[in-house]
Design a protein around this motif. Structure first.
Motif, PDB file in Angstrom:
ATOM      1  N   GLU A   1       0.815  -1.201   0.000  1.00 56.59           N
ATOM      2  CA  GLU A   1       0.000   0.000   0.000  1.00 56.59           C
ATOM      3  C   GLU A   1       0.855   1.260   0.000  1.00 56.59           C
ATOM      4  N   HIS A   2       2.005   1.219   0.672  1.00 55.74           N
ATOM      5  CA  HIS A   2       2.932   2.352   0.632  1.00 55.74           C
ATOM      6  C   HIS A   2       3.373   2.616  -0.813  1.00 55.74           C
ATOM      7  N   ALA A   3       3.703   1.542  -1.540  1.00 58.55           N
ATOM      8  CA  ALA A   3       4.108   1.682  -2.945  1.00 58.55           C
ATOM      9  C   ALA A   3       2.948   2.177  -3.806  1.00 58.55           C
ATOM     10  N   LEU A   4       1.740   1.699  -3.540  1.00 52.01           N
ATOM     11  CA  LEU A   4       0.567   2.163  -4.277  1.00 52.01           C
ATOM     12  C   LEU A   4       0.329   3.659  -4.049  1.00 52.01           C
ATOM     13  N   VAL A   5       0.406   4.078  -2.797  1.00 52.99           N
ATOM     14  CA  VAL A   5       0.208   5.492  -2.476  1.00 52.99           C
ATOM     15  C   VAL A   5       1.258   6.345  -3.180  1.00 52.99           C
ATOM     16  N   GLU A   6       2.497   5.900  -3.147  1.00 52.89           N
ATOM     17  CA  GLU A   6       3.575   6.653  -3.800  1.00 52.89           C
ATOM     18  C   GLU A   6       3.315   6.793  -5.293  1.00 52.89           C
ATOM     19  N   ALA A   7       2.898   5.718  -5.952  1.00 54.45           N
ATOM     20  CA  ALA A   7       2.631   5.761  -7.389  1.00 54.45           C
ATOM     21  C   ALA A   7       1.424   6.643  -7.705  1.00 54.45           C
ATOM     22  N   ILE A   8       0.362   6.542  -6.912  1.00 53.70           N
ATOM     23  CA  ILE A   8      -0.828   7.364  -7.124  1.00 53.70           C
ATOM     24  C   ILE A   8      -0.505   8.841  -6.919  1.00 53.70           C
ATOM     25  N   ALA A   9       0.357   9.134  -5.957  1.00 55.23           N
ATOM     26  CA  ALA A   9       0.731  10.527  -5.674  1.00 55.23           C
ATOM     27  C   ALA A   9       1.473  11.172  -6.833  1.00 55.23           C
ATOM     28  N   ARG A  10       2.080  10.366  -7.721  1.00 59.31           N
ATOM     29  CA  ARG A  10       2.795  10.916  -8.877  1.00 59.31           C
ATOM     30  C   ARG A  10       1.853  11.340 -10.000  1.00 59.31           C
ATOM     31  N   SER A  11       0.570  11.030  -9.889  1.00 60.39           N
ATOM     32  CA  SER A  11      -0.379  11.286 -10.965  1.00 60.39           C
ATOM     33  C   SER A  11      -0.507  12.782 -11.272  1.00 60.39           C
ATOM     34  N   PRO A  12      -0.575  13.143 -12.543  1.00 60.56           N
ATOM     35  CA  PRO A  12      -0.853  14.533 -12.918  1.00 60.56           C
ATOM     36  C   PRO A  12      -2.218  15.015 -12.433  1.00 60.56           C
ATOM     37  N   LEU A  13      -3.098  14.097 -12.040  1.00 56.74           N
ATOM     38  CA  LEU A  13      -4.408  14.474 -11.523  1.00 56.74           C
ATOM     39  C   LEU A  13      -4.323  15.088 -10.123  1.00 56.74           C
ATOM     40  N   GLU A  14      -3.118  15.013  -9.515  1.00 56.84           N
ATOM     41  CA  GLU A  14      -2.838  15.614  -8.205  1.00 56.84           C
ATOM     42  C   GLU A  14      -3.888  15.225  -7.158  1.00 56.84           C
ATOM     43  N   PRO A  15      -4.045  13.945  -6.903  1.00 61.92           N
ATOM     44  CA  PRO A  15      -5.093  13.510  -5.975  1.00 61.92           C
ATOM     45  C   PRO A  15      -4.769  13.845  -4.522  1.00 61.92           C
ATOM     46  N   GLU A  16      -5.814  14.053  -3.759  1.00 64.38           N
ATOM     47  CA  GLU A  16      -5.696  14.089  -2.296  1.00 64.38           C
ATOM     48  C   GLU A  16      -5.905  12.656  -1.834  1.00 64.38           C
ATOM     49  N   ILE A  17      -4.929  12.104  -1.085  1.00 63.70           N
ATOM     50  CA  ILE A  17      -4.942  10.672  -0.786  1.00 63.70           C
ATOM     51  C   ILE A  17      -5.187  10.432   0.705  1.00 63.70           C
ATOM     52  N   PHE A  18      -6.049   9.465   0.976  1.00 63.65           N
ATOM     53  CA  PHE A  18      -6.293   8.970   2.328  1.00 63.65           C
ATOM     54  C   PHE A  18      -5.895   7.495   2.353  1.00 63.65           C
ATOM     55  N   ALA A  19      -5.476   7.004   3.515  1.00 60.93           N
ATOM     56  CA  ALA A  19      -5.108   5.595   3.653  1.00 60.93           C
ATOM     57  C   ALA A  19      -5.714   5.046   4.939  1.00 60.93           C
ATOM     58  N   ALA A  20      -6.327   3.854   4.836  1.00 61.26           N
ATOM     59  CA  ALA A  20      -6.955   3.229   5.993  1.00 61.26           C
ATOM     60  C   ALA A  20      -6.443   1.799   6.151  1.00 61.26           C
ATOM     61  N   PRO A  21      -5.674   1.474   7.196  1.00 63.00           N
ATOM     62  CA  PRO A  21      -5.284   2.413   8.251  1.00 63.00           C
ATOM     63  C   PRO A  21      -3.990   3.179   7.949  1.00 63.00           C
ATOM     64  N   GLY A  22      -3.262   2.808   6.872  1.00 66.51           N
ATOM     65  CA  GLY A  22      -1.996   3.464   6.568  1.00 66.51           C
ATOM     66  C   GLY A  22      -0.886   3.041   7.506  1.00 66.51           C
ATOM     67  N   ASN A  23       0.240   3.728   7.431  1.00 65.29           N
ATOM     68  CA  ASN A  23       1.375   3.467   8.316  1.00 65.29           C
ATOM     69  C   ASN A  23       2.248   4.728   8.356  1.00 65.29           C
ATOM     70  N   PRO A  24       3.283   4.757   9.192  1.00 66.88           N
ATOM     71  CA  PRO A  24       4.091   5.976   9.301  1.00 66.88           C
ATOM     72  C   PRO A  24       4.741   6.415   7.990  1.00 66.88           C
ATOM     73  N   GLY A  25       5.108   5.480   7.136  1.00 62.32           N
ATOM     74  CA  GLY A  25       5.683   5.855   5.853  1.00 62.32           C
ATOM     75  C   GLY A  25       4.647   6.474   4.938  1.00 62.32           C
ATOM     76  N   ILE A  26       3.466   5.872   4.909  1.00 61.03           N
ATOM     77  CA  ILE A  26       2.373   6.391   4.090  1.00 61.03           C
ATOM     78  C   ILE A  26       1.965   7.785   4.547  1.00 61.03           C
ATOM     79  N   ALA A  27       2.079   8.040   5.861  1.00 60.88           N
ATOM     80  CA  ALA A  27       1.648   9.325   6.420  1.00 60.88           C
ATOM     81  C   ALA A  27       2.404  10.505   5.836  1.00 60.88           C
ATOM     82  N   ARG A  28       3.555  10.262   5.222  1.00 63.66           N
ATOM     83  CA  ARG A  28       4.314  11.346   4.593  1.00 63.66           C
ATOM     84  C   ARG A  28       3.718  11.748   3.248  1.00 63.66           C
ATOM     85  N   LEU A  29       2.812  10.913   2.725  1.00 61.81           N
ATOM     86  CA  LEU A  29       2.226  11.166   1.408  1.00 61.81           C
ATOM     87  C   LEU A  29       0.715  11.283   1.439  1.00 61.81           C
ATOM     88  N   ALA A  30       0.088  10.793   2.506  1.00 61.02           N
ATOM     89  CA  ALA A  30      -1.367  10.725   2.565  1.00 61.02           C
ATOM     90  C   ALA A  30      -1.828  10.970   3.997  1.00 61.02           C
TER      91      ALA A  30
END
Length: 424
Positions: free
Chosen positions: A12-41
């Motif tokens: 999920e950390h890798a998925l969030v990182e890849a989605i964050a690169r999108s030109p669509l500039e998404p606002e990302i939420f993660a459930a439950p996420g983790n400390p690494g994901i928290a830097r991006l979502a």
């Protein structure tokens, strides 16, 4: 655009990182996420298997797309719940997710579609399974719990004694409901590959194949795990073999699921053994692999978010995927006792000042007072990138040497066999 990623591991950390690169500039939420994901979502304190809470959160917060990482909520019907609520979700329905949720169902699909796989027998009774093993003369065999067991329900048994122990463990409740039915199948020999393809129910879009390592120790020894490492690309996979996998395995499976009223939308993962007779299926999964995702997505040149939306809107036809020329090697750092148990609360050090050619994906971590601690079996995924597999591997293991926590364990042979095939 608002995106919710369900899960909290390295995948999920890798998925969030890849989605964050999108030109669509998404606002990302993660459930439950983790400390690494928290830097991006923005992490949301909802368990990945709490389908009603996830659905309500998505509805109340205007989530445009939900992306599901782990298999449990998919098998539990999260896609159906979201569709009924008018919400868009990337992932298969409960009916289609049975391709991973039941190995017996997967065999039925393959039989109907003519997909090559190992010879097998299905047992719902322990005594019948044991009688079969005692009459069997060819070992090793593979014993599988029918349901989902976090990657640990498969035993490659070298002897009758090992096979019987695996059968007794499954029927004895080691894997809960997943072990109520057991599959005994022939042990295939050859080269193993993880093959991924996006599907909109009719069209597929193949990703690159990768290789993962299931056993805990070097040289594929010890018990199975959720995955101890991976690399991409597969230098031995020639175009003709890959074409056969798509034509003989992926396409027929997607078509057959549709014919059975279980149209497949999302990411289909086939574990394949390329034998002397050709490619054969080991297993199917209904989601991105872990840790293969961690070596695939850093190399992805296309917009992952756009491709996921296309899957949901039956719009994959004619699309292509771009990849970088970089190679990737992932080494999983696991806690003491894994996979039988796991140590938590151990301080993690050495993550500062790692080179930019190394990606760290959090898999089982917790953060307290600005410090990072272990919080699961697989703790960190260390991914090295480079112009060659040798360079990527060297960078991954150099980073591993700088990281430390009590009881840290990892394999030292990830991608080692691939170096012999690399040309310089």
């Amino acid at each position: 655009m608002r995106v919710l990623v369900v899960g909290g591991g390295g995948r999920e950390h890798a998925l969030v990182e890849a989605i964050a690169r999108s030109p669509l500039e998404p606002e990302i939420f993660a459930a439950p996420g983790n400390p690494g994901i928290a830097r991006l979502a923005r992490n949301v304190d909802i368990p990945a298997d709490d389908i009603p809470e996830l659905r309500d959160f998505a509805k109340e917060n205007g989530i445009d797309l939900t992306v599901v990482g782990p298999e449990v909520p998919l098998i539990g019907g999260i896609a159906d719940a979201f569709y009924e609520a008018g919400l868009k979700l990337f992932g298969p329905s409960r009916a289609a997710a049975r391709i991973e949720g039941s190995k017996a169902f997967a065999k039925e699909v393959m039989n109907r579609a003519g997909v090559p796989t190992a010879d097998y027998r299905i047992f719902e009774d322990e005594r019948a399974a044991l009688e079969f093993l005692r009459a069997h003369r060819e070992y090793p065999v593979v014993v599988k719990a029918d349901g989902v067991a976090a990657g640990k329900g498969v035993t490659v048994a070298a002897s009758e004694e090992e096979a019987e122990a695996a059968v007794r463990a499954a029927f004895g409740g080691r894997f809960g409901a997943a072990g109520r039915r057991v599959i005994v199948e022939e042990c295939l020999a050859g080269r193993e590959a993880s093959v991924f393809a996006l599907s909109d129910g009719e069209n597929i879009l193949p990703f690159l194949p990768a290789r993962d390592y299931k056993r805990i120790y070097d040289n594929d020894e010890g018990p199975n795990t959720g995955g101890m490492g991976a690399y991409c690309p597969l230098l031995w996979m020639d175009p003709d073999t890959y074409k056969r996998i798509l034509e003989e395995i992926i396409h027929p499976t997607v078509r057959q699921l549709s014919l059975m009223g279980s149209s497949y939308t999302g990411l289909l993962y086939a574990g394949v053994m390329v034998t002397a007779e050709g490619p054969k299926v080991l297993e199917f999964n209904c989601r991105f692999g872990d840790p293969e995702t961690q070596v695939l997505l850093p190399r992805l040149g296309s917009d992952l978010l756009e491709l996921m939306i296309a899957c949901c809107e039956d719009d994959l036809a004619g699309r292509e995927v771009a990849w970088s020329a970089e190679k990737a090697v992932c080494v999983v750092l696991a806690s003491e006792g894994y996979p039988e148990s796991s140590s938590s609360g151990d301080l993690i050090s050495g993550l500062d000042d790692l080179p930019c050619e190394v990606n760290i994906y959090h898999a089982g971590t917790a953060e307290r007072d600005g410090k990072l601690y272990t919080a699961g079996g697989r703790v960190l995924n260390v991914v090295g990138l480079g112009g060659s597999l040798m360079e990527a591997r060297a960078r991954a293991y150099a980073a591993v040497e700088s990281i430390d926590f009590t009881g840290m364990q990892y394999r030292t042979d990830i991608a080692l066999e691939a170096l012999e095939m690399e040309e310089f």
